[in-house]
Scaffold this active site. Structure first.
Site, PDB file in Angstrom:
ATOM      1  N   ASP A  50       1.488   7.224   4.974  1.00 52.85           N
ATOM      2  CA  ASP A  50       0.571   6.119   4.687  1.00 52.85           C
ATOM      3  C   ASP A  50       1.066   5.254   3.525  1.00 52.85           C
ATOM      4  O   ASP A  50       0.335   4.427   3.010  1.00 52.85           O
ATOM      5  CB  ASP A  50      -0.829   6.679   4.370  1.00 52.85           C
ATOM      6  CG  ASP A  50      -1.952   5.720   4.749  1.00 52.85           C
ATOM      7  OD1 ASP A  50      -1.672   4.710   5.428  1.00 52.85           O
ATOM      8  OD2 ASP A  50      -3.097   5.966   4.354  1.00 52.85           O
ATOM      9  N   GLU A  88      -9.416   3.541   2.231  1.00 59.43           N
ATOM     10  CA  GLU A  88      -8.993   3.437   0.835  1.00 59.43           C
ATOM     11  C   GLU A  88      -7.895   2.413   0.614  1.00 59.43           C
ATOM     12  O   GLU A  88      -7.755   1.855  -0.474  1.00 59.43           O
ATOM     13  CB  GLU A  88      -8.550   4.810   0.320  1.00 59.43           C
ATOM     14  CG  GLU A  88      -7.134   5.233   0.656  1.00 59.43           C
ATOM     15  CD  GLU A  88      -6.880   5.380   2.156  1.00 59.43           C
ATOM     16  OE1 GLU A  88      -5.736   5.145   2.590  1.00 59.43           O
ATOM     17  OE2 GLU A  88      -7.821   5.719   2.895  1.00 59.43           O
ATOM     18  N   ASP A 114      -3.124  10.884   2.395  1.00 57.07           N
ATOM     19  CA  ASP A 114      -4.501  10.457   2.629  1.00 57.07           C
ATOM     20  C   ASP A 114      -5.287  11.565   3.326  1.00 57.07           C
ATOM     21  O   ASP A 114      -5.166  11.768   4.527  1.00 57.07           O
ATOM     22  CB  ASP A 114      -4.513   9.180   3.487  1.00 57.07           C
ATOM     23  CG  ASP A 114      -5.926   8.672   3.721  1.00 57.07           C
ATOM     24  OD1 ASP A 114      -6.837   9.078   2.960  1.00 57.07           O
ATOM     25  OD2 ASP A 114      -6.117   7.869   4.652  1.00 57.07           O
ATOM     26  N   ASP A 134     -12.363   6.829   3.507  1.00 60.23           N
ATOM     27  CA  ASP A 134     -11.126   6.862   4.293  1.00 60.23           C
ATOM     28  C   ASP A 134     -10.605   5.456   4.579  1.00 60.23           C
ATOM     29  O   ASP A 134      -9.567   5.295   5.224  1.00 60.23           O
ATOM     30  CB  ASP A 134     -11.353   7.624   5.602  1.00 60.23           C
ATOM     31  CG  ASP A 134     -10.049   8.028   6.263  1.00 60.23           C
ATOM     32  OD1 ASP A 134      -9.024   8.077   5.561  1.00 60.23           O
ATOM     33  OD2 ASP A 134     -10.052   8.292   7.474  1.00 60.23           O
ATOM     34  N   LYS A 156       0.847  -1.198   0.000  1.00 57.28           N
ATOM     35  CA  LYS A 156       0.000   0.000   0.000  1.00 57.28           C
ATOM     36  C   LYS A 156       0.874   1.236   0.000  1.00 57.28           C
ATOM     37  O   LYS A 156       1.650   1.459   0.920  1.00 57.28           O
ATOM     38  CB  LYS A 156      -0.904   0.014   1.238  1.00 57.28           C
ATOM     39  CG  LYS A 156      -1.717   1.294   1.400  1.00 57.28           C
ATOM     40  CD  LYS A 156      -2.409   1.369   2.749  1.00 57.28           C
ATOM     41  CE  LYS A 156      -3.039   2.735   2.989  1.00 57.28           C
ATOM     42  NZ  LYS A 156      -3.631   2.856   4.345  1.00 57.28           N
ATOM     43  N   ARG A 191      -7.395  -0.654   1.576  1.00 58.44           N
ATOM     44  CA  ARG A 191      -7.827  -2.018   1.221  1.00 58.44           C
ATOM     45  C   ARG A 191      -8.298  -2.089  -0.229  1.00 58.44           C
ATOM     46  O   ARG A 191      -8.215  -3.146  -0.856  1.00 58.44           O
ATOM     47  CB  ARG A 191      -8.904  -2.493   2.189  1.00 58.44           C
ATOM     48  CG  ARG A 191     -10.217  -1.752   2.150  1.00 58.44           C
ATOM     49  CD  ARG A 191     -11.035  -1.926   3.405  1.00 58.44           C
ATOM     50  NE  ARG A 191     -10.392  -1.267   4.533  1.00 58.44           N
ATOM     51  CZ  ARG A 191     -10.869  -1.303   5.784  1.00 58.44           C
ATOM     52  NH1 ARG A 191     -11.990  -1.951   6.050  1.00 58.44           N
ATOM     53  NH2 ARG A 191     -10.241  -0.686   6.754  1.00 58.44           N
ATOM     54  N   LYS A 213     -10.751  13.540   6.700  1.00 61.50           N
ATOM     55  CA  LYS A 213     -10.168  13.482   8.043  1.00 61.50           C
ATOM     56  C   LYS A 213     -10.266  14.879   8.667  1.00 61.50           C
ATOM     57  O   LYS A 213      -9.867  15.862   8.056  1.00 61.50           O
ATOM     58  CB  LYS A 213      -8.697  13.055   7.980  1.00 61.50           C
ATOM     59  CG  LYS A 213      -8.479  11.614   7.541  1.00 61.50           C
ATOM     60  CD  LYS A 213      -7.004  11.277   7.524  1.00 61.50           C
ATOM     61  CE  LYS A 213      -6.741   9.869   7.035  1.00 61.50           C
ATOM     62  NZ  LYS A 213      -7.177   8.840   7.987  1.00 61.50           N
TER      63      LYS A 213
END
Length: 508
Positions: free
Chosen positions: A280, A342, A262, A340, A257, A344, A269
């Site tokens: 991230d 995202e 993000d 949020d 990932k 996965r 957020k």
């Protein structure tokens, strides 16, 4: 990057020509087999009771640089582990650096009586010094990096060649993970990889065409939809492959990932939660670093395939939204439960491609590596967690991976999938086959770091390759949200976890 150099001649300890300090990491420095060190420590303790109890610098005429740094390992109890040597080495190398040393010698006193769990103490201590000395890419590029140590001579068993290869991978991983979102957006991340793997012998491909991305990585492209309008934010998929010499006996497949920033997307957020979200991308960074180490050490008999999904989850008029239904690469229809969640989505498409590459291969094992959930931090603090499918559990893969990681000082907790985790990702409306997530923070969601693995199995098509399938596929999801950085949760130093554990698992 600091360079490690093998020093096999013990007389180097007494020469000031090549080395300018001696750092001794020991549980009992007065019992050090180097007689002069034991004597100096004993004499030093008579005038300074800190000697042997806390890191100290002694004036040592006749030793390298006239400086002896004693870094005692804290008394080891039932719940200690090899990280005690890492902590001592970090404290010691910091003193060496601050004292002005440029080329210290490192001696790690590793008594055999400590047992197998401390067998890698010399390697762990040496790598810990490099972790302590690493400085951010932004500071290095701006010429603002602190004056630091150039080389470390390693004695008493550590392998400098292996240390340098591992540290090259970890440096790459730290640079990729820790660098701010404009310097290390998705295109810049891909370019950094291209440069890092030049002449490496690895095959490398970067997918950047929007039409191809939307066709082959539809979930990933949905996450990136609002970023396509800005060239420096556009998504990339980086594909890497290492093939060792000889018959390939094991095939490993990694999805990383790489959410370079993000915002949370339409589920924005708020309340300061966006700070630190340039980190991230720690999963993709660690996998890239792992591939760098493999390219240098060239282990035989294994094939390693990696796909890194690099996206910016932006907010804007083109942003994907909760309730959308998107057909994944696997053909599974996915309803978005929270924009949020995202990571996965990115991983699901990568895993679907890797699933196809794994078919027909010998002993395939698939992994996803991601800073995925706040829940794993609530559950396990600074440790990584592994959540495996039934095939991997049957092969005792999580326990073997845990043992490999912990020999090198990377803590790994074992979670497991339950039937209820699959129920959490069922779309009750019947309009789609899967719900990507609930609409609450993972940190307050029951089984918040376990159930995403159920989604990944279903959304990638890996669920079809269970224990009873003609070709079962072992799959393990590694959530590194708590272990990707140390100290400050937002801006702490990247660790490159779980690079060490994965490398040891595949090669030892």
């Amino acid at each position: 990057m600091v360079e490690f150099i093998d020093v096999t001649d013990q007389d180097a300890i007494f020469s000031e020509a090549d080395w300018d300090a001696l750092l001794v990491v020991s549980a009992d420095v007065t019992a050090c087999p180097i007689e002069e060190v034991a004597m100096l420590a004993s004499h030093g303790a008579q005038v300074d009771k800190r000697v042997g109890k806390s890191p100290t610098l002694l004036f040592a005429p006749g030793l390298a640089g006239g400086r002896l740094i004693i870094a005692p390992v804290a008394p080891l109890g039932d719940y200690d582990d090899v990280r005690a040597f890492a902590n001592a080495a970090r404290a010691g190398i910091a003193i060496a650096r601050d004292a002005g040393a440029k080329r210290p010698l490192l001696w790690v006193d590793k008594p055999a009586s400590l047992g197998d769990e401390y067998a890698k103490a010399d390697m762990v201590a040496a790598l810990a010094t490099a972790q302590e000395l690493w400085q951010p890419l932004e500071a290095r590029e701006a010429g603002a990096a602190l004056d630091s140590i150039e080389a470390i001579g390693v004695m008493n068993g550590a392998d400098a060649g292996m240390l340098n290869a591992i540290e090259a991978g970890r440096t790459l991983a730290r640079d990729l993970c820790g660098t701010e979102p404009e310097r290390m957006g998705a295109p810049a991340f891909a370019d950094y990889c291209l440069n890092a793997f030049k002449d490496s012998g690895l095959s490398l491909q970067v997918v950047e065409d929007r039409d191809i991305l939307e066709r082959d990585y539809p979930l990933l492209s949905a996450v990136a939809r609002a970023s396509f309008a800005v060239a420096r934010h556009q998504p990339r998929v980086v594909k890497l492959e290492y093939r060792g010499e000889g018959d390939i006996q094991h095939n490993y497949f990694f999805a990383g990932k790489g959410v370079v920033y993000d915002t949370g997307g339409a589920d924005l957020k708020v309340g300061g939660a966006m700070a630190g979200m340039s980190r991230d991308k720690g999963g993709a960074a660690a996998v890239a670093g792992l591939m760098k180490t493999l390219s240098l050490l060239k282990p035989k008999g294994i094939r390693v395939v990696a796909e890194l999904g690099l996206v910016r989850n932006s907010i804007g008029s083109e942003a994907f939204v909760t309730d959308e239904i998107i057909t994944a690469h696997s053909g599974v229809r996915v309803r978005i439960g929270n924009t949020d969640a995202e990571g996965r989505l990115v991983l699901a498409d990568l895993l679907s491609h890797l699933r196809l590459k794994a078919q027909g291969s010998a002993a395939p094992e698939l992994f996803s590596v991601a800073t995925l959930t706040g829940h794993v931090v609530r559950a396990y603090g600074s440790y990584s967690a592994v959540v495996a499918n039934a095939v991997a559990e049957q092969q005792a893969l999580p326990k073997r991976l845990q043992a490999s990681a912990e020999r090198y000082g990377e803590g790994l907790e074992l979670s497991r999938l339950r039937k209820e985790d699959f129920a959490k990702v069922r779309d009750v409306s019947g309009a789609s086959e899967l719900l990507s997530s609930n609409n609450a923070p993972s940190s307050v969601t029951a089984r918040g770091h376990q159930y995403p693995a159920a989604f990944l199995l279903k959304a990638s098509g890996l669920a079809q390759h269970g224990v009873k399938d003609a070709q079962p596929m072992a799959y393990s999801h590694l959530d590194i949200a708590g272990s990707a950085t140390e100290g400050d949760p937002l801006y702490g130093k990247p660790t490159a976890a779980p690079l060490l554990g994965l490398f040891a698992y595949m090669t030892e």
